[in-house]
Motif scaffolding. Sequence first.
Motif, PDB file in Angstrom:
ATOM      1  N   THR A  29       0.843  -1.190   0.000  1.00 25.87           N
ATOM      2  CA  THR A  29       0.000   0.000   0.000  1.00 25.87           C
ATOM      3  C   THR A  29       0.880   1.243   0.000  1.00 25.87           C
ATOM      4  OG1 THR A  29      -1.786   1.170   1.150  1.00 25.87           O
ATOM      5  CG2 THR A  29      -0.228  -0.015   2.528  1.00 25.87           C
ATOM      6  N   LEU A  42      -0.871  -0.108   8.211  1.00 27.67           N
ATOM      7  CA  LEU A  42       0.431  -0.764   8.290  1.00 27.67           C
ATOM      8  C   LEU A  42       0.884  -0.956   9.728  1.00 27.67           C
ATOM      9  CD1 LEU A  42       2.104   1.161   5.360  1.00 27.67           C
ATOM     10  CD2 LEU A  42       1.890  -1.326   5.470  1.00 27.67           C
ATOM     11  N   GLN A  89      -0.945  -3.995  11.025  1.00 27.98           N
ATOM     12  CA  GLN A  89      -0.882  -5.280  10.329  1.00 27.98           C
ATOM     13  C   GLN A  89       0.519  -5.751   9.991  1.00 27.98           C
ATOM     14  OE1 GLN A  89      -4.478  -5.602  11.146  1.00 27.98           O
ATOM     15  NE2 GLN A  89      -3.655  -7.243   9.864  1.00 27.98           N
ATOM     16  N   SER A  90       1.513  -4.869  10.025  1.00 29.38           N
ATOM     17  CA  SER A  90       2.834  -5.264   9.525  1.00 29.38           C
ATOM     18  C   SER A  90       3.498  -6.332  10.379  1.00 29.38           C
ATOM     19  CB  SER A  90       3.745  -4.039   9.405  1.00 29.38           C
ATOM     20  OG  SER A  90       3.898  -3.399  10.664  1.00 29.38           O
ATOM     21  N   THR A 123       4.134  -7.038   4.529  1.00 21.44           N
ATOM     22  CA  THR A 123       3.630  -5.763   4.010  1.00 21.44           C
ATOM     23  C   THR A 123       4.777  -4.939   3.443  1.00 21.44           C
ATOM     24  OG1 THR A 123       3.865  -4.685   6.185  1.00 21.44           O
ATOM     25  CG2 THR A 123       1.737  -5.696   5.686  1.00 21.44           C
ATOM     26  N   SER A 131       5.395  -0.793   1.619  1.00 17.74           N
ATOM     27  CA  SER A 131       4.769   0.500   1.400  1.00 17.74           C
ATOM     28  C   SER A 131       5.621   1.339   0.456  1.00 17.74           C
ATOM     29  CB  SER A 131       4.569   1.251   2.722  1.00 17.74           C
ATOM     30  OG  SER A 131       3.754   2.397   2.547  1.00 17.74           O
ATOM     31  N   GLN A 163      10.591  -5.021   3.430  1.00 14.89           N
ATOM     32  CA  GLN A 163       9.263  -5.002   4.019  1.00 14.89           C
ATOM     33  C   GLN A 163       9.140  -3.875   5.040  1.00 14.89           C
ATOM     34  OE1 GLN A 163       7.545  -8.707   5.362  1.00 14.89           O
ATOM     35  NE2 GLN A 163       8.569  -9.897   3.774  1.00 14.89           N
TER      36      GLN A 163
END
Length: 544
Positions: free
Chosen positions: A350, A439, A442-443, A448, A450, A502
């Motif tokens: 994202t 983020l 949830q990371s 994930t 970005s 990540q």
Amino acid sequence: MLVLEASLAAATPTPVVKRASPTVQLDDATVTGVAGLTTNSWLGIPFAQPPVGSLRFQLPQSLTSYNASFSATAYGPACPQQAISIPLPSVLPADAVTAIDNLTNWLYGVVTPSSEDCLTINVVAPADATPDSNLPVIAWIFGGGFELGSPSTYPGSVIVDKAIELDVPAIYVSMNYRVTAFGFLASKEVQDAGVGNLGLQDQRLALKWIQQYISNFGGDPTKVTIWGESAGAISVALQMLTNGGNTEGLFRAGFMQSGSPIPVGDITLGQQYYDFLVDQTGCASSDDTLECLRGVEYETLMDAINQTPNIFSYQSLILAWLPRVDGVFLTDDPQQLVLQGSVADVPFITGDCDDEGTLFSLSGLNITDDSDLYTWLKTYWLPNATESQIDAGMALYSTDPADGSPFNTSDLYALTPEFKRIAAFQGDSVFQGPRRFFLEHQSSKQSTWSFLSKRFKWVPVLGSFHGSDILNVYLGGDMADYLVRFAANLDPNGDTGIEWPQYTTDSPNMLTFLDGLIPLEITQDTYRAAAMEGITNLTLEYPI
């Protein structure tokens, strides 16, 4: 938006008919597509019953089966599009502004014809794909403020060609879904009927169509990545949050450009717009106003819809038509769903553009001091907040234009004393803040990544404006490399560009796209920390 669409449309390769027209078998039907130089395309395939007549404002109904052969050689019409008003200088006469708006919407209608019978899907595959190819699938959900948009303006063959070039061949799918009031009607009546968030329900049905049929085109239904921009990216996020986070096997990854779980409230917050349609269409005296709206002449209904605020109206990103908490698709404010753990356990990417808010702040050029800004926030953004809360929210964003958006442009482009401040506030409230919130929560639970796009900083007034990163994908730029590798391997990295680490809370890495000789670098997602935290807390308490 029109310039972006024109650029993308110009990039669409002209079909080169040197091979026989491709065919695919769907149930008992042979479907004929279009042969390109390196790809085969099947366009405008119906994936649901037409949402017209008694099916207007109803959940999408699946097709029983395909029984008759047909050609799929042209995009289907867009779903009904809301008219937009272009933010223009107030010095222009009112009749000139009206004339420009009318011309803009007429031209858009020519480029993107629309119809209520619009639920179609498109597939682009490598020319050599067979039902045994088992290729990963990239499913595109277009943006447009939940008010307009169509898959026809995005050249899917560019994505497939990029995947072929990088030796990670993939299939591209794009879907139509209902927008504006047709897709996001909201009221107590809508809630009671269980027909909220129809546009999101359309997307869900299209994803189920992919599961049923994509292997016929050479795709692997277990390797679907859902990808979107703006309203499309928000849609990707909401598809990840619905159903308690259970994907039903519909996708295995998400890619979001300028859109995350946004702070939206109850479906009854849209009551005023529903009531307006009822009044304007002669349904106020009906015992069943929703059923009455289903029978209103299309032109009459569209005229009423076009009188409601659009994304470039004075209230801007406080949209009239957007996803809301309906108790079915969304059981709570999306950000509360994140806090509750109702998130699909899939890898996701994202990111945002640096100056997300500039484009949407041109409609507020008459806001020139603190008093004007307070009134605007109290009227549209935070009607239930206290005076001290609104004052605290305003204090998060400096009155110094050098601190505003477009960022890092000193005092340039301060169209009014408040323009750059409002642009910073809107960009953080709807885009940057929700992305960071997502983020941060949830990371630690899933893979994930970005990004931040700082390209197009040279554009006057707008800077790295909302939507500009789309050109970096659909024109075959380096973001397309990361996209297709992510869809293939659940990791965006490969042998081009730079390594994209990540995102973690300890090291909030961002792949940053830049103009100039150094096009990529890794930066940290720590900018405007106090402002984003403060505005996120406010919108958590008072969702829009």
